[in-house]
Motif scaffolding. Structure first.
Motif, PDB file in Angstrom:
ATOM      1  N   LYS A  88       0.827  -1.209   0.000  1.00 21.10           N
ATOM      2  CA  LYS A  88       0.000   0.000   0.000  1.00 21.10           C
ATOM      3  C   LYS A  88       0.860   1.258   0.000  1.00 21.10           C
ATOM      4  N   LYS A  89       1.939   1.231   0.797  1.00 17.93           N
ATOM      5  CA  LYS A  89       2.833   2.398   0.822  1.00 17.93           C
ATOM      6  C   LYS A  89       3.497   2.601  -0.537  1.00 17.93           C
ATOM      7  N   PHE A  90       3.912   1.486  -1.159  1.00 19.64           N
ATOM      8  CA  PHE A  90       4.537   1.587  -2.477  1.00 19.64           C
ATOM      9  C   PHE A  90       3.556   2.125  -3.515  1.00 19.64           C
ATOM     10  N   VAL A  91       2.309   1.640  -3.450  1.00 16.90           N
ATOM     11  CA  VAL A  91       1.270   2.128  -4.379  1.00 16.90           C
ATOM     12  C   VAL A  91       1.015   3.609  -4.160  1.00 16.90           C
ATOM     13  N   ARG A  92       1.024   4.051  -2.900  1.00 20.84           N
ATOM     14  CA  ARG A  92       0.799   5.476  -2.617  1.00 20.84           C
ATOM     15  C   ARG A  92       1.928   6.335  -3.149  1.00 20.84           C
ATOM     16  N   VAL A  93       3.165   5.882  -2.969  1.00 18.50           N
ATOM     17  CA  VAL A  93       4.311   6.640  -3.490  1.00 18.50           C
ATOM     18  C   VAL A  93       4.240   6.734  -5.013  1.00 18.50           C
ATOM     19  N   ILE A  94       3.919   5.616  -5.660  1.00 23.79           N
ATOM     20  CA  ILE A  94       3.789   5.618  -7.123  1.00 23.79           C
ATOM     21  C   ILE A  94       2.668   6.564  -7.570  1.00 23.79           C
ATOM     22  N   SER A  95       1.548   6.560  -6.845  1.00 23.80           N
ATOM     23  CA  SER A  95       0.419   7.437  -7.196  1.00 23.80           C
ATOM     24  C   SER A  95       0.805   8.898  -7.067  1.00 23.80           C
ATOM     25  N   LEU A  96       1.500   9.250  -5.981  1.00 24.75           N
ATOM     26  CA  LEU A  96       1.946  10.632  -5.795  1.00 24.75           C
ATOM     27  C   LEU A  96       2.921  11.044  -6.883  1.00 24.75           C
ATOM     28  N   PHE A  97       3.842  10.145  -7.229  1.00 27.36           N
ATOM     29  CA  PHE A  97       4.807  10.445  -8.293  1.00 27.36           C
ATOM     30  C   PHE A  97       4.101  10.660  -9.626  1.00 27.36           C
ATOM     31  N   LEU A  98       3.116   9.819  -9.924  1.00 24.08           N
ATOM     32  CA  LEU A  98       2.395   9.955 -11.185  1.00 24.08           C
ATOM     33  C   LEU A  98       1.610  11.262 -11.251  1.00 24.08           C
ATOM     34  N   VAL A  99       0.985  11.665 -10.137  1.00 20.79           N
ATOM     35  CA  VAL A  99       0.224  12.916 -10.121  1.00 20.79           C
ATOM     36  C   VAL A  99       1.142  14.110 -10.354  1.00 20.79           C
ATOM     37  N   ILE A 100       2.264  14.137  -9.643  1.00 19.86           N
ATOM     38  CA  ILE A 100       3.209  15.243  -9.819  1.00 19.86           C
ATOM     39  C   ILE A 100       3.775  15.249 -11.240  1.00 19.86           C
ATOM     40  N   PHE A 101       4.100  14.062 -11.764  1.00 18.28           N
ATOM     41  CA  PHE A 101       4.634  13.977 -13.128  1.00 18.28           C
ATOM     42  C   PHE A 101       3.610  14.462 -14.158  1.00 18.28           C
ATOM     43  N   LEU A 102       2.361  14.034 -14.010  1.00 16.48           N
ATOM     44  CA  LEU A 102       1.319  14.470 -14.951  1.00 16.48           C
ATOM     45  C   LEU A 102       1.095  15.973 -14.868  1.00 16.48           C
ATOM     46  N   LEU A 103       1.104  16.516 -13.643  1.00  8.81           N
ATOM     47  CA  LEU A 103       0.912  17.963 -13.479  1.00  8.81           C
ATOM     48  C   LEU A 103       2.047  18.736 -14.139  1.00  8.81           C
ATOM     49  N   LEU A 104       3.285  18.320 -13.882  1.00 12.40           N
ATOM     50  CA  LEU A 104       4.430  18.993 -14.507  1.00 12.40           C
ATOM     51  C   LEU A 104       4.409  18.841 -16.017  1.00 12.40           C
ATOM     52  N   PHE A 105       3.984  17.667 -16.489  1.00  8.94           N
ATOM     53  CA  PHE A 105       3.923  17.438 -17.938  1.00  8.94           C
ATOM     54  C   PHE A 105       2.901  18.372 -18.596  1.00  8.94           C
ATOM     55  N   VAL A 106       1.713  18.492 -17.985  1.00  6.59           N
ATOM     56  CA  VAL A 106       0.677  19.358 -18.554  1.00  6.59           C
ATOM     57  C   VAL A 106       1.123  20.814 -18.541  1.00  6.59           C
ATOM     58  N   VAL A 107       1.684  21.261 -17.410  1.00  3.51           N
ATOM     59  CA  VAL A 107       2.143  22.651 -17.314  1.00  3.51           C
ATOM     60  C   VAL A 107       3.254  22.929 -18.318  1.00  3.51           C
ATOM     61  N   THR A 108       4.195  21.991 -18.438  1.00  3.81           N
ATOM     62  CA  THR A 108       5.305  22.173 -19.381  1.00  3.81           C
ATOM     63  C   THR A 108       4.817  22.229 -20.821  1.00  3.81           C
ATOM     64  N   GLU A 109       3.887  21.329 -21.169  1.00  3.78           N
ATOM     65  CA  GLU A 109       3.360  21.335 -22.531  1.00  3.78           C
ATOM     66  C   GLU A 109       2.624  22.628 -22.846  1.00  3.78           C
ATOM     67  N   ILE A 110       1.834  23.102 -21.876  1.00  2.00           N
ATOM     68  CA  ILE A 110       1.097  24.350 -22.104  1.00  2.00           C
ATOM     69  C   ILE A 110       2.062  25.519 -22.269  1.00  2.00           C
ATOM     70  N   VAL A 111       3.082  25.578 -21.395  1.00  3.58           N
ATOM     71  CA  VAL A 111       4.040  26.688 -21.469  1.00  3.58           C
ATOM     72  C   VAL A 111       4.849  26.621 -22.756  1.00  3.58           C
ATOM     73  N   VAL A 112       5.314  25.417 -23.107  1.00  4.60           N
ATOM     74  CA  VAL A 112       6.124  25.261 -24.320  1.00  4.60           C
ATOM     75  C   VAL A 112       5.330  25.646 -25.565  1.00  4.60           C
ATOM     76  N   TYR A 113       4.049  25.314 -25.575  1.00  4.06           N
ATOM     77  CA  TYR A 113       3.231  25.681 -26.732  1.00  4.06           C
ATOM     78  C   TYR A 113       2.767  27.132 -26.639  1.00  4.06           C
ATOM     79  N   LEU A 114       2.452  27.580 -25.415  1.00  7.51           N
ATOM     80  CA  LEU A 114       1.808  28.878 -25.256  1.00  7.51           C
ATOM     81  C   LEU A 114       2.770  30.033 -25.489  1.00  7.51           C
ATOM     82  N   ILE A 115       4.022  29.906 -25.001  1.00 10.10           N
ATOM     83  CA  ILE A 115       4.966  31.021 -25.122  1.00 10.10           C
ATOM     84  C   ILE A 115       5.276  31.340 -26.588  1.00 10.10           C
ATOM     85  N   PRO A 116       5.638  30.354 -27.445  1.00  4.23           N
ATOM     86  CA  PRO A 116       5.832  30.696 -28.864  1.00  4.23           C
ATOM     87  C   PRO A 116       4.577  31.255 -29.523  1.00  4.23           C
ATOM     88  N   GLN A 117       3.417  30.708 -29.129  1.00  5.18           N
ATOM     89  CA  GLN A 117       2.174  31.203 -29.706  1.00  5.18           C
ATOM     90  C   GLN A 117       1.926  32.652 -29.300  1.00  5.18           C
TER      91      GLN A 117
END
Length: 398
Positions: A88-117
């Motif tokens: 359960k602890k391992f699953v929780r750590v993986i879940s937290l890592f995935l949430v942070i990774f997805l959030l950073l990925f979405v923000v990075t994609e928006i910024v990378v696309y938005l700034i040139p636009q």
């Protein structure tokens, strides 16, 4: 009874003394609370971040845990309790890592696309404004070329270039010291804000990884210092508040994504310029209820009207059509069901929250008003049953 009476009098005296102190030394009390809030701000911010990240994290964690349980279901009798806790602890750590990774990925994609636009958009706007100024200059030159009065006024205007240059130079020298000081203050503020944010993120991660333990400790402290009846009521209120806030947050994010996709598809089909950019802006501003999409519309309209006024009219019609679809069909099913608040109270909560805390108040006060509305509704039902007047109202009215 005498001891209880004396105890109540002591509480009343202490409370009255506190109120008198607040009015007598209001500035000192305000400074004290400001200092305490400044100390606790990283923890409050971390709690807010933990709450926001906890909504998608719980969803991911349940799905992963269900998959793990399904794969090891035939070995449940052989799995020890310690191994189950580790899983359960391992699953929780993986879940937290995935949430942070997805959030950073979405923000990075928006910024990378938005700034040139945005850079491309501002470049086009600059060229368009320069073209409009040239046309205006040509118009004035063609219509006022033979105006003797205008030519006489221009001849009278004399600019002393050396004096103007000396004035500008003295002004810049005078402002240089202030500019350096302002720059240093800005750097200090940025470093302090980044440090506070990093501390809040670390605290949020600790909260998310140990939320069950923290929940049990808080519940133990509540039942230790508060009567059982009041503690039970407080637990019900906290549960209702969490479910309402979590439902509102998830519904509002989903509604913003749906609205952004609808605008992107509609604007692309109608060949309206800046389709992706304006769709992202509208989807982001739609996170603020009621007034957010209007701000997004104003930004989009200003961008389009400079390039193509006809397309700006098309965009206006498209916006109001999609707003009707979103307000009558999407929002009530996606957000309204999770909040359970009538439209008039949603509007009132947005106005009051905006006047008190700005944009953050608009986001907070809708679920807060929903919790208050649900609690008041239950209290009214209890009072109706005590007074035996519940038969006067139908279930739909209640």
């Amino acid at each position: 009874m005498m001891k209880q009476w004396i105890y109540e009098i002591k509480k009343l005296i202490i409370f009255g003394s506190f109120i008198v102190l607040c009015f007598w030394k209001f500035d000192v009390v305000l400074a004290f609370f400001s200092a305490v809030l400044n100390i606790l701000f990283p923890f409050l911010l971390g709690g807010a971040i933990a709450f926001i990240l906890g909504v998608p994290m719980n969803y991911i964690e349940k799905r992963i845990q269900r998959a793990v349980d399904g794969r090891t279901g035939h070995q449940k009798g052989k799995i020890k309790k310690t191994e189950s806790n580790r899983t359960k602890k391992f699953v929780r750590v993986i879940s937290l890592f995935l949430v942070i990774f997805l959030l950073l990925f979405v923000v990075t994609e928006i910024v990378v696309y938005l700034i040139p636009q945005l850079l491309e958009t501002f470049g086009q706007l600059g060229e368009r404004v320069e073209y409009v100024i040239q046309r205006l200059y040509q118009y004035m030159e063609s219509h006022f070329r033979n105006s003797s009065f205008l030519l006489m006024m221009i001849d009278k205007i004399q600019i002393d270039e050396k004096r103007a240059f000396d004035t500008i130079l003295k002004f810049l020298q005078k402002r240089s010291d202030d500019a350096i000081q302002d720059m240093m203050n800005t750097i200090k503020t940025i470093i302090s804000s980044m440090t506070t944010f990093l501390l809040a993120v670390v605290f949020a991660c600790y909260v998310l990884l140990q939320k069950e333990k923290l929940k049990i400790q808080a519940k133990m402290a509540l039942y230790a210092f508060v009567d059982k009846g009041r503690a039970d009521a407080a637990c019900e209120v906290f549960t209702l508040a969490y479910e309402t806030f979590a439902g509102f947050l998830a519904g509002q994010c989903l509604e913003a994504v749906i609205l952004g996709i609808m605008f992107m598809l509609s604007m692309s089909i109608l060949h309206i310029p800046y389709a992706v950019l304006i769709s992202i802006v509208i989807g982001f501003t739609a996170l603020v209820p009621v007034f957010g999409s209007i701000v997004g519309f104003a930004i989009g309209f200003l961008l389009i009207v400079i390039v193509d006024p006809v397309k700006a009219i098309t965009f206006t019609i498209t916006f109001f059509v999609l707003q009707q679809i979103e307000g009558n069909f999407i929002y009530p099913h996606v957000v309204g069901s999770s909040v359970g608040l009538p439209s008039i109270w949603v509007f009132s909560a947005v106005i009051i929250g905006g006047r008190l805390l700005g944009v953050i108040g608009m986001l907070i006060f809708i679920p807060l008003a929903s919790v208050s509305y649900a609690l008041m509704r239950e209290i009214i039902k209890i009072l109706h049953r005590k007074r035996r007047v519940e038969h006067l109202f139908t279930k739909k009215e209640a």
